[in-house]
Motif scaffolding. Structure first.
Motif, PDB file in Angstrom:
ATOM      1  N   ASN A  12      61.105  -7.713  17.657  1.00  0.00           N
ATOM      2  CA  ASN A  12      60.138  -8.065  16.810  1.00  0.00           C
ATOM      3  C   ASN A  12      59.330  -6.830  16.362  1.00  0.00           C
ATOM      4  OD1 ASN A  12      60.304 -10.861  17.353  1.00  0.00           O
ATOM      5  ND2 ASN A  12      59.268 -10.374  19.280  1.00  0.00           N
ATOM      6  N   SER A  40      62.234  -5.161  38.273  1.00  0.00           N
ATOM      7  CA  SER A  40      61.381  -6.318  38.120  1.00  0.00           C
ATOM      8  C   SER A  40      61.492  -7.193  36.870  1.00  0.00           C
ATOM      9  CB  SER A  40      59.982  -6.100  38.784  1.00  0.00           C
ATOM     10  OG  SER A  40      59.379  -5.296  37.884  1.00  0.00           O
ATOM     11  N   ASN A  41      60.925  -8.407  36.756  1.00  0.00           N
ATOM     12  CA  ASN A  41      61.020  -9.221  35.355  1.00  0.00           C
ATOM     13  C   ASN A  41      60.645  -8.272  34.481  1.00  0.00           C
ATOM     14  OD1 ASN A  41      60.063 -11.617  37.781  1.00  0.00           O
ATOM     15  ND2 ASN A  41      61.919 -11.606  36.707  1.00  0.00           N
ATOM     16  N   ALA A  43      62.026  -5.770  33.109  1.00  0.00           N
ATOM     17  CA  ALA A  43      62.269  -4.163  33.124  1.00  0.00           C
ATOM     18  C   ALA A  43      63.397  -3.845  32.272  1.00  0.00           C
ATOM     19  CB  ALA A  43      62.717  -3.906  34.363  1.00  0.00           C
ATOM     20  N   LYS A  45      66.775  -5.106  32.083  1.00  0.00           N
ATOM     21  CA  LYS A  45      67.974  -5.346  32.627  1.00  0.00           C
ATOM     22  C   LYS A  45      69.013  -6.191  31.755  1.00  0.00           C
ATOM     23  CE  LYS A  45      66.553  -7.035  36.553  1.00  0.00           C
ATOM     24  NZ  LYS A  45      65.203  -7.641  36.093  1.00  0.00           N
ATOM     25  N   SER A  46      68.339  -7.506  31.647  1.00  0.00           N
ATOM     26  CA  SER A  46      69.460  -8.118  30.668  1.00  0.00           C
ATOM     27  C   SER A  46      69.574  -7.673  29.135  1.00  0.00           C
ATOM     28  CB  SER A  46      68.732  -9.553  30.551  1.00  0.00           C
ATOM     29  OG  SER A  46      69.048 -10.153  31.839  1.00  0.00           O
ATOM     30  N   GLU A 173      72.752 -11.653  37.268  1.00  0.00           N
ATOM     31  CA  GLU A 173      72.614 -12.357  38.247  1.00  0.00           C
ATOM     32  C   GLU A 173      73.335 -13.646  38.434  1.00  0.00           C
ATOM     33  OE1 GLU A 173      68.184 -13.216  38.999  1.00  0.00           O
ATOM     34  OE2 GLU A 173      68.008 -12.357  37.051  1.00  0.00           O
ATOM     35  N   ARG A 256      59.986 -11.807  43.385  1.00  0.00           N
ATOM     36  CA  ARG A 256      61.418 -11.924  43.156  1.00  0.00           C
ATOM     37  C   ARG A 256      62.429 -11.022  44.060  1.00  0.00           C
ATOM     38  NH1 ARG A 256      64.205 -13.476  37.925  1.00  0.00           N
ATOM     39  NH2 ARG A 256      65.786 -14.016  39.505  1.00  0.00           N
TER      40      ARG A 256
HETATM   41  N1  LIG Z   1      64.872 -11.925  22.323  1.00  0.00           N
HETATM   42  C1  LIG Z   1      63.853 -11.445  22.588  1.00  0.00           C
HETATM   43  N2  LIG Z   1      62.863 -11.459  21.744  1.00  0.00           N
HETATM   44  C2  LIG Z   1      61.591 -10.838  22.101  1.00  0.00           C
HETATM   45  N3  LIG Z   1      61.338 -10.196  23.241  1.00  0.00           N
HETATM   46  C3  LIG Z   1      62.517 -10.048  24.161  1.00  0.00           C
HETATM   47  C4  LIG Z   1      63.832 -10.743  23.917  1.00  0.00           C
HETATM   48  N4  LIG Z   1      64.483 -10.742  25.171  1.00  0.00           N
HETATM   49  C5  LIG Z   1      63.806 -10.051  25.994  1.00  0.00           C
HETATM   50  N5  LIG Z   1      62.459  -9.567  25.340  1.00  0.00           N
HETATM   51  C6  LIG Z   1      61.356  -8.888  26.179  1.00  0.00           C
HETATM   52  O1  LIG Z   1      62.229  -7.701  26.611  1.00  0.00           O
HETATM   53  C7  LIG Z   1      61.586  -7.257  27.919  1.00  0.00           C
HETATM   54  C8  LIG Z   1      62.642  -6.995  28.716  1.00  0.00           C
HETATM   55  O2  LIG Z   1      63.500  -8.318  28.909  1.00  0.00           O
HETATM   56  P1  LIG Z   1      64.738  -8.374  29.934  1.00  0.00           P
HETATM   57  O3  LIG Z   1      65.152  -9.764  29.848  1.00  0.00           O
HETATM   58  O4  LIG Z   1      65.756  -7.367  29.477  1.00  0.00           O
HETATM   59  O5  LIG Z   1      64.365  -8.149  31.356  1.00  0.00           O
HETATM   60  P2  LIG Z   1      64.897  -8.362  32.667  1.00  0.00           P
HETATM   61  O6  LIG Z   1      64.792  -6.907  33.345  1.00  0.00           O
HETATM   62  O7  LIG Z   1      66.547  -8.660  32.467  1.00  0.00           O
HETATM   63  O8  LIG Z   1      64.082  -9.307  33.543  1.00  0.00           O
HETATM   64  P3  LIG Z   1      64.366 -10.659  34.399  1.00  0.00           P
HETATM   65  O9  LIG Z   1      64.595  -9.974  35.623  1.00  0.00           O
HETATM   66  O10 LIG Z   1      63.271 -11.372  34.180  1.00  0.00           O
HETATM   67  O11 LIG Z   1      65.563 -11.311  33.961  1.00  0.00           O
HETATM   68  C9  LIG Z   1      60.702  -8.437  28.370  1.00  0.00           C
HETATM   69  O12 LIG Z   1      59.440  -7.867  28.036  1.00  0.00           O
HETATM   70  C10 LIG Z   1      61.241  -9.350  27.440  1.00  0.00           C
HETATM   71  O13 LIG Z   1      60.232 -10.302  27.272  1.00  0.00           O
END
Ligand SMILES: Nc1ncnc2c1ncn2[C@@H]1O[C@H](COP(=O)(O)OP(=O)(O)OP(=O)(O)O)[C@@H](O)[C@H]1O
Length: 260
Positions: A12, A40-41, A43, A45-46, A173, A256
């Motif tokens: 965004n 953590s959530n 961070a 990773k995905s 995961e 988590r």
């Molecule tokens: N498509 C998207 N649009 C806007 N923001 C996003 C999008 N995907 C992820 N984010 C934001 O980017 C950041 C990283 O998200 P991501 O999903 O990579 O974290 P994560 O480490 O995989 O977390 P989790 O352990 O919860 O899966 C977060 O603040 C998330 O809200």
């Protein structure tokens, strides 16, 4: 084999919801590495997996896989060489198609000709691969995938992602939604397949014990960056408690973080 340099991903951009999910991240993997990724959530990773697989756009930096710059290559092109599994076992297989039809699709991946009729030769390849999974699917080639359990489906997805050896396997995961016993089975299967076929693998997990038990390296992520990189020797000597302490010291612990 995988070389990521100064990778930045922004969601965004230019809006009030702007979010830098990956922040100048660099990473090098050797062939056959099995890296576990914790953090953590939120961070990143995905998002890192998304950038590698082409599901999310890279703003800055480069991703090179086996000497090929794939930074801006389309996702469907990368999917021929990068396998990705998600938490949801329903993703990655076609429920209304049979096991054999799903495996046939996976077998065609990376080949430049269109679908050919199933042959006995392919049939034997599938039966042997399913036998190797050892979850009793080898006699059920005509079963519709939608009727399988979550664990069977995730094991099948794993097989589909590795039937034609991928350059890189991304496990996001992939056992988190399975019951504990099935989770262990699929995890062990993943490790065995990766080892036997020498597949470079990255695995996201919230389970500190799994992060220590599997693979030869641990990466800890925070705010879109790698904040700790634990090598094989250090990892071997580390206890779950030490890893959790390291995680807590970075302010990364949350509910988590799983301990058994
Ligand atoms: N498509 C998207 N649009 C806007 N923001 C996003 C999008 N995907 C992820 N984010 C934001 O980017 C950041 C990283 O998200 P991501 O999903 O990579 O974290 P994560 O480490 O995989 O977390 P989790 O352990 O919860 O899966 C977060 O603040 C998330 O809200």
């Amino acid at each position: 084999m995988l070389n990521i340099k100064d990778l930045t991903v922004v969601f965004n951009e230019g809006t009030v919801n702007e979010k830098k999910a990956i922040d100048h991240l660099s990473l090098h993997l050797e062939p056959g590495d099995f890296v576990t990724i914790i953090g953590s959530n939120g961070a990143g990773k995905s998002t890192l997996f998304g950038a590698i697989s082409g599901a999310v756009e890279t703003k800055e930096g480069t991703i090179v896989l086996d000497d090929k710059d794939i930074t801006h290559e389309k996702e469907y092109v990368r999917s021929r060489t990068i396998g990705r599994l998600f938490q949801d076992p329903l993703r990655g297989t076609a429920p209304s198609m049979t096991i054999e039809e799903n495996l046939s699709l996976a077998y065609q991946r990376g080949k430049h000709f269109s679908l050919t009729p199933f042959t006995h030769k392919h049939h034997d390849v599938f039966v042997n691969a399913l036998k190797d999974l050892d979850i009793g699917l080898e006699d059920r080639l005509t079963t519709k995938v939608g009727t399988l359990s979550g664990g069977q489906r995730q094991a099948l997805t794993l097989l589909m992602a590795t039937l034609v050896k991928p350059q890189l396997l991304l496990l996001d995961e992939h056992t988190a939604a399975l019951d504990p016993a099935t989770s262990i089975k699929v995890m062990k299967l993943s490790e065995r397949i990766a080892k036997e076929h020498h597949i470079t693998t990255m695995m996201i997990t919230h389970d500190m014990e799994d992060a220590l038990k599997y693979g030869n390296r641990i990466l800890m992520m925070k705010d879109g960056k790698i904040i700790a990189d634990i090598d094989e020797e250090t990892k071997k000597k580390m206890t779950v408690e030490e890893l959790v302490r390291k995680f807590t010291e970075t302010g990364e612990a949350n509910d988590r973080v799983l301990l058994h």
